[in-house]
Scaffold this motif. Structure first.
Motif, mmCIF file in Angstrom:
data_model
loop_
_atom_site.group_PDB
_atom_site.id
_atom_site.type_symbol
_atom_site.label_atom_id
_atom_site.label_comp_id
_atom_site.label_asym_id
_atom_site.label_seq_id
_atom_site.Cartn_x
_atom_site.Cartn_y
_atom_site.Cartn_z
ATOM 1 N N UNK A 1 0.822 -1.213 0.000
ATOM 2 C CA UNK A 1 0.000 0.000 0.000
ATOM 3 C C UNK A 1 0.856 1.264 0.000
ATOM 4 N N UNK A 2 1.996 1.221 0.681
ATOM 5 C CA UNK A 2 2.864 2.390 0.717
ATOM 6 C C UNK A 2 3.771 2.461 -0.505
ATOM 7 N N UNK A 3 3.801 1.379 -1.281
ATOM 8 C CA UNK A 3 4.574 1.385 -2.513
ATOM 9 C C UNK A 3 6.074 1.354 -2.298
ATOM 10 N N UNK A 4 6.531 0.816 -1.163
ATOM 11 C CA UNK A 4 7.959 0.709 -0.868
ATOM 12 C C UNK A 4 8.267 -0.683 -0.328
ATOM 13 N N UNK A 5 9.463 -1.162 -0.603
ATOM 14 C CA UNK A 5 9.883 -2.443 -0.061
ATOM 15 C C UNK A 5 10.279 -2.281 1.402
ATOM 16 N N UNK A 6 10.301 -3.434 2.099
ATOM 17 C CA UNK A 6 10.596 -3.428 3.529
ATOM 18 C C UNK A 6 11.922 -2.715 3.820
ATOM 19 N N UNK A 7 12.929 -2.970 3.004
ATOM 20 C CA UNK A 7 14.226 -2.346 3.234
ATOM 21 C C UNK A 7 14.189 -0.833 3.131
ATOM 22 N N UNK A 8 13.286 -0.303 2.309
ATOM 23 C CA UNK A 8 13.152 1.152 2.173
ATOM 24 C C UNK A 8 12.350 1.769 3.313
ATOM 25 N N UNK A 9 11.475 0.958 3.928
ATOM 26 C CA UNK A 9 10.621 1.486 4.995
ATOM 27 C C UNK A 9 11.300 1.434 6.358
ATOM 28 N N UNK A 10 12.042 0.346 6.614
ATOM 29 C CA UNK A 10 12.720 0.209 7.903
ATOM 30 C C UNK A 10 13.728 1.344 8.061
ATOM 31 N N UNK A 11 13.651 2.021 9.190
ATOM 32 C CA UNK A 11 14.526 3.160 9.451
ATOM 33 C C UNK A 11 13.839 4.497 9.257
ATOM 34 N N UNK A 12 12.769 4.525 8.489
ATOM 35 C CA UNK A 12 11.993 5.757 8.354
ATOM 36 C C UNK A 12 11.109 5.930 9.583
ATOM 37 N N UNK A 13 10.568 7.114 9.761
ATOM 38 C CA UNK A 13 9.663 7.348 10.884
ATOM 39 C C UNK A 13 8.225 7.233 10.411
ATOM 40 N N UNK A 14 7.371 6.711 11.272
ATOM 41 C CA UNK A 14 5.964 6.539 10.917
ATOM 42 C C UNK A 14 5.288 7.894 10.736
#
Length: 400
Positions: free
Chosen positions: A159-172
């Motif tokens: 739904x966010x259009x990003x892979x797990x590696x791109x999302x981990x480390x970002x802030x919610x």
């Protein structure tokens, strides 16, 4: 029999197993360990109909045992075997040469069997976790106390259009907003119940996405579990229910239920602020004759056309509602007698030039007007405009 390990050697081999890889790779690691510490000729592990083999040159001789053997031990094609039921859909066969006397320490054999049982339980738990996590239709996030994403599930990735590696480390907060994150966090900390809030996210496809956010706090507020539950379908359903509750389904103007509640509040506001208000009831002359001559489908089109022209003829502050049948009511806030006269002239002129189904079809109306005196209630106002509309009809000879 050669090749068996001492108990200390078994423990050293066991220490090298962990951490186990997931899935079949982990299973083969355990099979290799078992083959070495038991000193067996071969191993056959049957799991959900699939066969996993360690050892050489014996598979064809023993594969008929899988799924059909009810014995705990026996001899097949010159090989002795022992069978162990590991799980509901798994069993282990240990093979050695018939002419060899196979001896082994019972603790080692027990340890091997327990390893396979543990693997099955962990694998089942892992699959159940994957189903609950990655297979979950909600968006799931593990967060630290600063809202930094530690883990996400597959639904969130899609739904966010990003892979797990791109999302981990970002802030919610990048996705739900800084204020929403801190409001949720403050409510969740120190509570056994999750914090809840409804949020709307943009940028997720062509439309706004509506979610219910639930935030759970763990480890004294150091770790958080955020669930974003898609409530778009519920919102759409609520919108449909709202339209049924407030709007007339044929003409798509407000219905009588809404009108009465709205007028009650508008009278209170007019009384409080001291501005005038006018009420108009109108109906279509000879509407029964239109239905009888042209049919009810045509009559419905006439009602839709009248409702549309009424809306186009009114001011933005005015309200039109279908009162029932071919009757409509207009609420005209801040309208004096001269204003009402202009509005009704405009409506009558537009209706004289009306078209239905692409053909000219002039419509004439009768109406009653009541300028609110600051005293009458809703029921009394309706009675007044209904009486005045009837008087106008009576004055028109030949009009039913």
């Amino acid at each position: 029999m050669g090749g068996k390990k001492s108990q200390s050697g078994v423990l050293r081999e066991l220490a090298r197993l962990f951490p186990l890889p997931e899935g079949e790779e982990g299973l083969f690691r355990i099979l290799d360990f078992a083959l070495e510490v038991l000193g067996a000729s071969g191993l056959l592990y049957v799991r959900r109909g699939r066969r996993f083999v360690r050892g050489t040159g014996f598979l064809q001789d023993v594969e008929s045992l899988a799924g059909s053997c009810t014995l705990r031990r026996g001899v097949v094609n010159g090989l002795r075997f022992r069978r162990f039921a590991i799980a509901q859909e798994a069993e282990l066969f240990v093979f050695w040469e018939e002419n060899e006397r196979w001896t082994f320490p019972l603790p080692v054999l027990s340890l091997v069997v327990r390893l396979f049982e543990l693997f099955e339980r962990l694998d089942h738990a892992r699959k159940r976790w994957l189903w609950l996590f990655d297979g979950n239709p909600d968006l799931l996030f593990f967060l630290d106390d600063q809202g930094c994403i530690l883990e996400v599930n597959a639904r969130a990735e899609r739904l966010l259009g990003r892979e797990r590696g791109d999302l981990v480390g970002r802030t919610i907060a990048e996705y739900i907003g800084e204020e929403t994150w801190w409001l949720l966090k403050e409510e969740a900390q120190g509570s056994r119940e999750p914090a809840r809030i409804e949020i709307t996210l943009s940028g997720l496809g062509a439309h706004l996405a509506h979610f219910e956010a639930l935030l759970f706090a763990f480890e004294g507020g150091q770790i958080f579990w955020l669930v974003l539950r898609d409530i778009g379908e519920r919102k759409r359903y609520e919108s449909v229910l709202l339209r049924f509750a407030l709007y007339d389904q044929l003409t798509e103007v407000y219905n009588r239920r809404f009108l009465e509640e709205y007028l009650r509040k508008e009278l209170e506001r007019a009384r409080r602020e001291g501005y005038p208000l006018a009420l108009v009831m109108l109906d279509i002359d000879a509407f029964k004759a239109i239905n009888d001559r042209y049919g009810h489908v045509f009559g419905d089109e006439v009602l839709r056309m009248v409702a549309r022209l009424l809306q186009e003829s009114l001011r933005s502050s005015d309200v039109v509602a279908r009162y029932g049948g071919d009757e409509f009511v207009l609420v005209l806030p801040r309208a004096k007698e001269a204003d009402v006269h202009k509005i009704m002239e405009r409506i009558s002129r537009n209706l004289r030039g009306a078209q239905v189904m692409g053909e000219p079809f002039p419509v004439r109306i009768s109406y009653g007007v009541c300028l609110w005196d600051g005293q009458k209630n809703v029921s009394e106002l309706f009675q007044e405009i209904d009486r005045r509309m009837y008087e106008m009809k009576q004055q028109r000879s030949g009009v039913s």
